[in-house]
Enzyme design. Structure first.
Site, PDB file in Angstrom:
ATOM      1  CG  ASP A  31      34.349  94.172 -78.353  1.00 56.38           C
ATOM      2  OD1 ASP A  31      35.395  93.731 -77.813  1.00 56.38           O
ATOM      3  OD2 ASP A  31      33.755  95.196 -77.949  1.00 56.38           O
ATOM      4  N   GLY A 117      31.211 102.999 -64.041  1.00 56.78           N
ATOM      5  CA  GLY A 117      32.281 102.089 -63.648  1.00 56.78           C
ATOM      6  C   GLY A 117      31.768 100.783 -63.067  1.00 56.78           C
ATOM      7  CB  ALA A 118      28.535  99.493 -62.259  1.00 52.16           C
ATOM      8  N   GLY A 119      30.544  98.300 -64.984  1.00 50.52           N
ATOM      9  CA  GLY A 119      30.504  97.301 -66.053  1.00 50.52           C
ATOM     10  C   GLY A 119      29.206  97.344 -66.837  1.00 50.52           C
ATOM     11  CG  LEU A 120      25.923  97.907 -65.194  1.00 50.98           C
ATOM     12  CD1 LEU A 120      24.914  98.393 -64.166  1.00 50.98           C
ATOM     13  CD2 LEU A 120      25.533  96.518 -65.707  1.00 50.98           C
ATOM     14  CB  SER A 121      28.212 100.049 -71.192  1.00 48.19           C
ATOM     15  OG  SER A 121      29.121 100.278 -72.203  1.00 48.19           O
ATOM     16  CB  SER A 122      28.091 104.841 -67.361  1.00 48.21           C
ATOM     17  OG  SER A 122      29.465 104.966 -67.059  1.00 48.21           O
ATOM     18  CB  SER A 123      32.097 105.137 -71.103  1.00 48.93           C
ATOM     19  OG  SER A 123      32.240 103.788 -71.505  1.00 48.93           O
ATOM     20  CG  ASP A 167      30.780  98.434 -73.917  1.00 48.27           C
ATOM     21  OD1 ASP A 167      30.423  97.243 -73.864  1.00 48.27           O
ATOM     22  OD2 ASP A 167      31.722  98.903 -73.237  1.00 48.27           O
TER      23      ASP A 167
HETATM   24  P1  ADP Z   1      31.498 101.970 -67.581  1.00 42.60           P
HETATM   25  O1  ADP Z   1      31.364 102.361 -69.016  1.00 42.60           O
HETATM   26  O2  ADP Z   1      31.547 100.487 -67.388  1.00 42.60           O
HETATM   27  O3  ADP Z   1      30.490 102.598 -66.685  1.00 42.60           O
HETATM   28  P2  ADP Z   1      33.954 103.405 -67.885  1.00 42.60           P
HETATM   29  O4  ADP Z   1      35.167 103.513 -67.039  1.00 42.60           O
HETATM   30  O5  ADP Z   1      34.104 102.929 -69.275  1.00 42.60           O
HETATM   31  O6  ADP Z   1      32.916 102.507 -67.088  1.00 42.60           O
HETATM   32  O7  ADP Z   1      33.242 104.814 -67.973  1.00 42.60           O
HETATM   33  C1  ADP Z   1      32.934 105.551 -66.813  1.00 42.60           C
HETATM   34  C2  ADP Z   1      33.294 106.999 -67.022  1.00 42.60           C
HETATM   35  O8  ADP Z   1      32.396 107.581 -67.991  1.00 42.60           O
HETATM   36  C3  ADP Z   1      33.131 107.830 -65.783  1.00 42.60           C
HETATM   37  O9  ADP Z   1      34.282 107.801 -64.982  1.00 42.60           O
HETATM   38  C4  ADP Z   1      32.900 109.218 -66.372  1.00 42.60           C
HETATM   39  O10 ADP Z   1      34.119 109.812 -66.764  1.00 42.60           O
HETATM   40  C5  ADP Z   1      32.124 108.920 -67.642  1.00 42.60           C
HETATM   41  N1  ADP Z   1      30.678 109.034 -67.429  1.00 42.60           N
HETATM   42  C6  ADP Z   1      29.751 108.080 -67.608  1.00 42.60           C
HETATM   43  N2  ADP Z   1      28.501 108.536 -67.344  1.00 42.60           N
HETATM   44  C7  ADP Z   1      28.641 109.829 -66.976  1.00 42.60           C
HETATM   45  C8  ADP Z   1      27.733 110.860 -66.573  1.00 42.60           C
HETATM   46  N3  ADP Z   1      26.420 110.667 -66.472  1.00 42.60           N
HETATM   47  N4  ADP Z   1      28.254 112.073 -66.294  1.00 42.60           N
HETATM   48  C9  ADP Z   1      29.573 112.304 -66.375  1.00 42.60           C
HETATM   49  N5  ADP Z   1      30.462 111.369 -66.746  1.00 42.60           N
HETATM   50  C10 ADP Z   1      30.024 110.157 -67.039  1.00 42.60           C
HETATM   51 MG    MG Z   2      32.806 101.956 -70.541  1.00 46.68          MG
END
Ligand code: ADP
Ligand code: MG
Length: 377
Positions: A31, A117-123, A167
């Protein structure tokens, strides 16, 4: 969500918004090289219950954040001011303000089934859920791609992670039953039907449990390496190099940059090839492409890890059509394309291999392409 919101803030939310995590089928680290990617949204979502405030305060709480309510002033938001998880949602509000939108405060409560932090894009799921909530709370009228760009700006400019836009585009723009063909340079996205079950296949996600940290500098170094290679080759981005150019470009670059270029160029070709197969209804043909993508990330881009390699090798030895690490690298999750009838035995084999290697048990689940971000209440 409503109950929790009322408990925390003493009032009801104006609404609830959801944004999914994603797995990228193919097109990793392409990207920020102006290239192509092919993610799907997964059924796991981040939910945000939100209530507009008229006093300019932004209050943040997350069920996963495990801390007290973060209380901020929208006018005081500056990069570096928030260093906890709150940087992601606060960054979205900052990015909206920076883009000139007239927005104020809100109370936000977050809860998520996307592993972090599992590579599934929680951020990106968190950013997009907040961006979609603000879009409605303040009647901004922005479309999903614009909200994805705001979310990326939050992560780059406020949370300090120099990620590309894949993402956020996946979380904002994916639809059920389809993968999202992203052409980053063109700024276009297109839904490509993706229904593994129609061929008796399933897509497994195997979370290795190894936490990557994209903020630790490795991602930035890879990005800088790709950008330097493009400059030395006299092109705007590595998108402009074709597979046929590879032998001649190798002579123009320092040795350490050659494998980076090799990965990006072949990876873009793998996305294009995958899309032709999907358009022709040949899901199984993605298998060898996924495995080739993994080899490229492992040997050229060098961002895999022992746990991800063990999942891929074990999956392939137990009948997978293809497997690859997905996400930014250094751990996270692996995707596996496999016949439905073999999925269970394959999962058991991976779990056993992890036990023998002394690793913690991996987390496994099957996914189908799910919906992108939306308001749910
Ligand atoms: P990924 O996007 O792959 O899961 P990242 O390191 O990019 O990993 O993002 C993870 C970070 O996003 C977490 O450490 C936290 O700071 C934030 N985060 C994601 N989801 C939540 C949530 N539900 N509540 C609080 N923080 C979150
Ligand atoms: Mg992320």
């Amino acid at each position: 969500m409503k109950e929790a919101f009322r408990h925390i803030y003493g009032a009801s939310p104006d609404g609830i918004w959801a944004a999914p995590g994603r797995v990228n089928l193919i097109g990793e680290h392409t990207d920020y090289n102006d290239g192509f990617a092919l993610p799907i949204a997964i059924p796991q979502n981040t939910l945000v219950a939100a209530r507009r405030r008229e006093d300019g305060r932004l209050r943040l709480h997350s069920h996963q954040g495990d801390g007290p309510v973060i209380d901020l002033d929208v006018d005081d938001l500056t990069p570096g001011a928030v260093t906890t998880w709150g940087a992601y949602p606060a960054g979205v509000v900052w990015a909206l303000r920076e883009a000139g939108h007239r927005i104020g405060g809100a109370d936000l409560h977050v809860d998520s089934t996307v592993p972090t932090g599992a590579g599934l894009s929680s951020s990106a799921a968190l950013e997009c859920a907040v961006a979609f909530a603000y879009n409605d709370l303040y009647g901004l009228g922005l479309g999903a791609p614009a909200l994805a760009l705001i979310s990326q700006r939050a992560e780059n400019g406020f949370a300090g992670v120099p990620c590309g836009v894949m993402d956020q585009m996946a979380s904002a723009c994916c639809t059920t039953g389809a993968a999202l063909h992203l052409d980053i340079r063109a700024g276009t996205h297109e839904q490509v039907p993706f229904a593994p079950e129609s061929e008796g296949l399933c897509l497994l996600v195997i979370d290795t449990g190894v936490k990557h940290d994209l903020g630790d500098g490795a991602y930035a170094a890879l990005r800088a390496g790709c950008e330097r290679a493009a400059r030395l080759l006299g092109v705007a981005a590595l998108r402009d190099i074709s597979p046929a150019d590879l032998p001649s470009t190798a002579r123009m670059l320092p040795a350490r940059l050659v494998p980076l270029v090799q990965h990006i160029v072949t990876e873009n070709a793998r996305v294009t090839e995958s899309i032709s197969h999907l358009r022709a209804g040949r899901v199984a043909a993605l298998g060898p492409i996924l495995s080739a993508g993994h080899a490229s990330l492992r040997d050229d881009f060098r961002i895999s890890c022992d746990e991800s390699d063990l999942v891929v090798d074990t999956a392939l030895a137990h009948g997978a059509l293809g497997a690859r690490m997905t996400g930014g690298g250094f751990g996270g999750s692996v995707i596996v394309l496999v016949d439905e009838g073999r999925a269970q035995a394959l999962g058991a084999a991976v779990t056993a291999a992890f036990r023998s290697a002394g690793y913690l048990a991996p987390h496994l689940f099957a996914v189908s392409p799910a919906s992108g971000a939306r308001r749910i209440e």
